[in-house]
Design a protein around this motif. Structure first.
Motif, PDB file in Angstrom:
ATOM      1  N   ALA A  40     -71.061  66.090  38.382  1.00  0.00           N
ATOM      2  CA  ALA A  40     -70.729  66.886  39.568  1.00  0.00           C
ATOM      3  C   ALA A  40     -69.454  66.376  40.232  1.00  0.00           C
ATOM      4  CB  ALA A  40     -71.890  66.861  40.554  1.00  0.00           C
ATOM      5  N   LEU A  41     -69.307  65.058  40.294  1.00  0.00           N
ATOM      6  CA  LEU A  41     -68.119  64.474  40.916  1.00  0.00           C
ATOM      7  C   LEU A  41     -66.876  64.758  40.078  1.00  0.00           C
ATOM      8  CD1 LEU A  41     -69.591  61.072  42.138  1.00  0.00           C
ATOM      9  CD2 LEU A  41     -68.761  62.948  43.587  1.00  0.00           C
ATOM     10  N   PHE A  42     -67.016  64.697  38.767  1.00  0.00           N
ATOM     11  CA  PHE A  42     -65.877  65.018  37.904  1.00  0.00           C
ATOM     12  C   PHE A  42     -65.468  66.479  38.104  1.00  0.00           C
ATOM     13  CE2 PHE A  42     -63.931  66.554  33.987  1.00  0.00           C
ATOM     14  CZ  PHE A  42     -62.886  65.644  33.850  1.00  0.00           C
ATOM     15  N   PHE A  43     -66.469  67.361  38.158  1.00  0.00           N
ATOM     16  CA  PHE A  43     -66.185  68.779  38.383  1.00  0.00           C
ATOM     17  C   PHE A  43     -65.491  68.994  39.726  1.00  0.00           C
ATOM     18  CE2 PHE A  43     -67.476  72.951  40.096  1.00  0.00           C
ATOM     19  CZ  PHE A  43     -66.898  73.782  39.130  1.00  0.00           C
ATOM     20  N   ASP A  44     -65.987  68.341  40.772  1.00  0.00           N
ATOM     21  CA  ASP A  44     -65.404  68.507  42.103  1.00  0.00           C
ATOM     22  C   ASP A  44     -63.917  68.135  42.114  1.00  0.00           C
ATOM     23  OD1 ASP A  44     -67.787  69.379  43.133  1.00  0.00           O
ATOM     24  OD2 ASP A  44     -68.333  67.454  44.042  1.00  0.00           O
ATOM     25  N   MET A  45     -63.553  67.089  41.372  1.00  0.00           N
ATOM     26  CA  MET A  45     -62.158  66.647  41.381  1.00  0.00           C
ATOM     27  C   MET A  45     -61.262  67.498  40.485  1.00  0.00           C
ATOM     28  SD  MET A  45     -60.475  62.835  40.979  1.00  0.00           S
ATOM     29  CE  MET A  45     -60.898  62.448  42.686  1.00  0.00           C
ATOM     30  N   TYR A  46     -61.825  68.036  39.400  1.00  0.00           N
ATOM     31  CA  TYR A  46     -60.967  68.700  38.400  1.00  0.00           C
ATOM     32  C   TYR A  46     -61.240  70.201  38.250  1.00  0.00           C
ATOM     33  CZ  TYR A  46     -59.480  64.027  37.247  1.00  0.00           C
ATOM     34  OH  TYR A  46     -58.956  62.763  37.327  1.00  0.00           O
ATOM     35  N   LEU A 203     -65.298  58.947  40.440  1.00  0.00           N
ATOM     36  CA  LEU A 203     -66.643  58.410  40.688  1.00  0.00           C
ATOM     37  C   LEU A 203     -66.709  57.523  41.928  1.00  0.00           C
ATOM     38  CD1 LEU A 203     -67.742  57.482  37.041  1.00  0.00           C
ATOM     39  CD2 LEU A 203     -68.096  59.638  38.277  1.00  0.00           C
ATOM     40  N   LYS A 204     -65.593  57.369  42.644  1.00  0.00           N
ATOM     41  CA  LYS A 204     -65.542  56.498  43.819  1.00  0.00           C
ATOM     42  C   LYS A 204     -66.624  56.805  44.860  1.00  0.00           C
ATOM     43  CE  LYS A 204     -61.941  53.836  42.897  1.00  0.00           C
ATOM     44  NZ  LYS A 204     -62.108  52.372  42.657  1.00  0.00           N
ATOM     45  N   PRO A 205     -66.923  58.097  45.105  1.00  0.00           N
ATOM     46  CA  PRO A 205     -67.976  58.377  46.107  1.00  0.00           C
ATOM     47  C   PRO A 205     -69.319  57.737  45.785  1.00  0.00           C
ATOM     48  CG  PRO A 205     -66.725  60.362  45.659  1.00  0.00           C
ATOM     49  CD  PRO A 205     -66.259  59.331  44.658  1.00  0.00           C
ATOM     50  N   MET A 206     -69.598  57.482  44.510  1.00  0.00           N
ATOM     51  CA  MET A 206     -70.872  56.838  44.145  1.00  0.00           C
ATOM     52  C   MET A 206     -70.873  55.371  44.575  1.00  0.00           C
ATOM     53  SD  MET A 206     -71.748  58.522  40.436  1.00  0.00           S
ATOM     54  CE  MET A 206     -73.460  57.990  40.486  1.00  0.00           C
ATOM     55  N   GLU A 207     -69.692  54.753  44.528  1.00  0.00           N
ATOM     56  CA  GLU A 207     -69.596  53.344  44.932  1.00  0.00           C
ATOM     57  C   GLU A 207     -69.755  53.196  46.440  1.00  0.00           C
ATOM     58  OE1 GLU A 207     -65.889  51.841  43.540  1.00  0.00           O
ATOM     59  OE2 GLU A 207     -66.269  52.396  41.444  1.00  0.00           O
TER      60      GLU A 207
END
Length: 209
Positions: A40-46, A203-207
């Motif tokens: 989901a995070l990859f999709f949000d960015m790209y 993936l930074k938001p997960m950290e």
């Protein structure tokens, strides 16, 4: 000139990854909750990138990692040539101390140039790359596809990057990977260059959680 931009990612996390269980081409596992969050995070960015085509392996964890792009209407093709290496008799079981020692010895021999040495009951890096090459040739032959997203697997990604960048297979471990990491490559018409290497900025938001 047949220029092309390729976004190459590894699939998101599975429970097998989390538990240290060998997957390979013979284990068709799903993404776990973390893997779905990574996707989901990859999709949000790209999601704003205008991908002309998506290519994945035939394994669920690869397809699920880009499912949001597929749902958005981007055409997709699945190839067994992009599947993970066949880890032979060790697939589907938790890595034991003996398995771990075997793996490290095998990787050491591959790094010394014995890339035609197969895993017990499985594939060698040479065998892996031989099934990847027709897929890469097909992707490069399609001049109308200027921006491409490819999702595959860790060891397979290392061999694929070596193929694209003209590295000897013995040097494939130079290409690091982690779940849902990104390599961004440009094809000039006769060679590839790397713009981003094992990038996990998305993936930074997960950290931060």
């Amino acid at each position: 000139m047949k220029t092309k931009k390729i976004y190459l990612i590894r699939h998101g996390q599975t429970e097998y990854n989390l538990q240290g269980i060998v997957q390979g081409s013979g284990v068709d596992s799903d993404l776990n909750a973390t893997g779905q969050r990574q996707a989901a995070l990859f999709f949000d960015m790209y999601k704003s990138v205008k991908f002309d085509k998506i290519y994945t392996s035939k394994l669920k964890r690869s397809i699920q990692s880009v499912q949001r792009f597929i749902d958005a209407g981007i055409p997709v093709e699945h190839y067994s040539g992009l599947n993970e290496i066949n880890w032979g008799s060790r697939e589907g079981r938790k890595i034991s101390e003996e398995d771990d020692a075997y793996y490290h010895e095998l990787v050491r021999k591959w790094g010394e140039g014995e890339v035609d040495l197969p895993i017990e009951g499985g594939e060698s890096p040479v065998m892996l790359q031989e099934r990847q090459k027709p897929v890469l040739d097909k992707i490069l032959s399609r001049e109308e596809e200027k921006t491409v997203l490819i999702c595959m697997h860790g060891r397979a990604m290392r061999a694929f990057l070596a193929l694209m960048l003209n590295y000897h297979l013995k040097d494939m471990d130079k290409f690091e990977h982690t779940n849902l990491c990104l390599y961004e490559l440009n094809y000039t018409g006769n060679m590839f260059t790397v713009d981003r290497y094992c990038d996990i900025t998305h993936l930074k938001p997960m950290e931060e959680q």
